[in-house]
Scaffold this active site. Structure first.
Site, PDB file in Angstrom:
ATOM      1  N   HIS A 170       0.633  -1.109  -0.033  1.00  0.00           N
ATOM      2  CA  HIS A 170       0.023   0.048  -0.147  1.00  0.00           C
ATOM      3  C   HIS A 170       0.819   1.203  -0.073  1.00  0.00           C
ATOM      4  O   HIS A 170       0.567   2.422  -0.480  1.00  0.00           O
ATOM      5  CB  HIS A 170      -0.935   0.102   1.200  1.00  0.00           C
ATOM      6  CG  HIS A 170      -2.161   0.835   1.117  1.00  0.00           C
ATOM      7  ND1 HIS A 170      -2.254   2.098   0.233  1.00  0.00           N
ATOM      8  CD2 HIS A 170      -3.534   0.518   1.334  1.00  0.00           C
ATOM      9  CE1 HIS A 170      -3.401   2.588   0.500  1.00  0.00           C
ATOM     10  NE2 HIS A 170      -4.097   1.543   0.997  1.00  0.00           N
ATOM     11  N   ASP A 409     -11.251  -4.297 -18.270  1.00  0.00           N
ATOM     12  CA  ASP A 409     -11.365  -5.290 -19.208  1.00  0.00           C
ATOM     13  C   ASP A 409     -10.107  -5.578 -19.823  1.00  0.00           C
ATOM     14  O   ASP A 409      -9.511  -4.842 -20.484  1.00  0.00           O
ATOM     15  CB  ASP A 409     -12.234  -4.596 -20.251  1.00  0.00           C
ATOM     16  CG  ASP A 409     -12.711  -5.532 -21.369  1.00  0.00           C
ATOM     17  OD1 ASP A 409     -12.169  -6.779 -21.310  1.00  0.00           O
ATOM     18  OD2 ASP A 409     -13.729  -5.203 -22.227  1.00  0.00           O
TER      19      ASP A 409
END
Length: 491
Positions: A170, A409
């Site tokens: 992170h 996608d």
């Protein structure tokens, strides 16, 4: 609920770098916002894609394309291929990329049941973890700790589809920056190497634009070194012991449900009170989940030693990109999140209007973030968070419905499911956009099966009590399926 037996075969382990000579040696100092995440466990996000193509196409065409497009994408998102360098105080930690740095890339094959993995009903949390890989171990070079920042695993489910599992530190980037990377990688893969999407939305790596009030960053850096001097668990392997006995389930809240809940909550306040509150989709969703979790733990006698007036804390983060004195680009690559804490007494949360009390607390804190500036009290965030974790019962949320996770996608269409796996250990509630409707919210959480059954029942009771939805109600042994305007949790 034991996980079903299945095999996982590792087919390839390789390293993917940016194209040779495309990125010069670059050092990026950690900012105030990056330092705040030192104690956070590695992030783990898992995407499932159904494939209309034969398995042979996946191996011969899709996998090579995934690796090639990743290399092209890392040219612009190079920090993920680099390492975090932590030298002794007073040196500032920094991310360093040098020629040849790379991201570990694992290819595996599994005979696990694909449809089960993408389902919403409760399943043993350990079913998903074979499909993400750990970060490489931290190493020592001289007196510095060198921490790898990302690892990837693609798993093939023959005649069904693939999963893409991502593990990252992170401290290198927040959720908005990470999803920018994933959508960019997906666009390059889908277009067979076309970089126009990235060129229209280039990541911004500048650090000088992060303006922090005088003294705040110094205080946080001092706290960082005080705590970093204490031996810390490696950022690699996840503690799987913390997964025992937990199940993961997903709920989908539709737009109509959220709007009715929002309307009902607003009607509980006067106009003067509403002026001090921000009652949004995020606020009412978090209020509902917080109360249901507390009541389910109370019913399971998990909080039987609590005092009625004991403060329960709720923590969330707010994007600061447009909230700083000098706003930074939307495409900034790094962390830019404000820590937000609030507390509500236990007896209020367990009362008849617990959702209203929770929404008031969360809504007030969001309003303060908007009106008082993102950095109010920032010098105390690290210490305040440590104190809350050590002394109080707290609840957190991870992710956001605004990040467009289901728009990622790779040429196989939208993900059939995406899961945030590190919350299985951290206990946070995962929020994302819905794969079912444009303005819905998808919620995932991992708790014991007994508490999950109780949580489901309490959530339905709360929704019925406030008349939030209409339709046919069918209560099943593991969950509920509400038709029309519904929470989707089918067995």
């Amino acid at each position: 609920m034991a996980a079903p037996l299945h095999t996982l075969k590792i087919l390839e382990q390789s390293q993917v770098s940016p194209p040779p000579g495309s990125v010069p040696t670059t050092s990026l100092p950690l900012t105030f916002f990056d330092l705040l995440w030192y104690f956070c466990c590695p992030m783990q996000r898992l995407y499932f894609y159904q494939s209309p193509h034969p398995t042979q196409f996946i191996y011969q065409t899709l996998l090579p394309n995934l690796k090639n497009s990743l290399s092209l994408t890392l040219k612009h998102f190079f920090p993920y291929a680099g390492n975090l360098i932590c030298s002794p105080s007073p040196a500032r930690p920094h991310i360093l990329y040098t020629e040849g740095d790379s991201v570990p890339f694992t290819i595996a094959e599994s005979d696990a049941e694909f449809d089960r993995l993408i389902a919403d009903y409760p399943r043993d949390v350990q079913e998903h973890h074979p499909f993400v890989t750990n970060l490489p171990p931290t190493r020592t070079e001289g007196d510095a700790r060198v921490v790898p920042l990302m690892a990837l695993q693609v798993t093939v489910f023959p005649n069904s589809g693939i999963s893409i599992g991502v593990t990252f530190c992170h401290m290198v980037a927040d959720g908005r920056a990470f999803h920018h990377f994933m959508k960019s990688w997906g666009s390059v893969c889908k277009s067979n190497g076309d970089l126009r999407f990235i060129e229209k939305s280039m990541p911004f790596h500048g650090r000088v634009s992060i303006k922090i009030p005088c003294g705040v960053e110094g205080d946080v850096l001092k706290s960082f070194w005080d705590w970093a001097s204490v031996e810390k668990e490696d950022l690699g392997p996840m503690n799987l012991k913390k997964l025992a006995g937990k199940v993961r389930a997903t709920f989908n809240l539709g737009q109509a449900q959220i709007e009715r809940l929002q309307h009902w909550v607003k009607n509980q306040f006067t106009e003067e009170e509403l002026d001090t509150l921000h009652i949004s989709t995020f606020v009412v969703t978090c209020a509902l989940l917080w109360v249901c979790l507390i009541k389910s733990s109370q019913s399971m006698e998990l909080t039987k030693f609590s005092k009625e007036d004991e403060p329960y804390f709720f923590a969330f983060v707010g994007d600061c990109r447009n909230r700083l004195e000098s706003p930074i680009p939307y495409t900034y690559f790094g962390n830019c999140l404000a820590f937000c804490f609030l507390s509500v007494n236990r007896n209020e949360l367990l009362g008849e209007k617990g959702i209203v009390a929770a929404a008031k607390g969360i809504g007030k804190r969001v309003k303060q973030l908007e009106c008082n500036g993102a950095l109010e009290g920032a010098e105390n965030w690290m210490q305040e968070w440590k104190e809350i974790v050590d002394k109080y019962k707290f609840f957190t949320v991870a992710g956001s419905p605004k990040l467009g996770i289901y728009d990622t996608d790779f040429g196989l269409g939208r993900p059939k499911k995406t899961e945030l796996l590190h919350t299985d250990v951290s206990g946070a509630i995962s929020l994302s956009d819905s794969r079912e409707n444009e303005f819905g919210v998808e919620v995932s959480l991992a708790i014991s099966k007994a508490q999950m059954d109780c949580f489901s029942s309490i959530m339905e009771d709360n929704l019925q009590l406030e008349n939030i939805y209409s339709g046919v109600r069918i209560l099943g042994s593991l969950g509920l399926c509400i038709e029309e305007e519904r929470i989707r949790w089918t067995t």
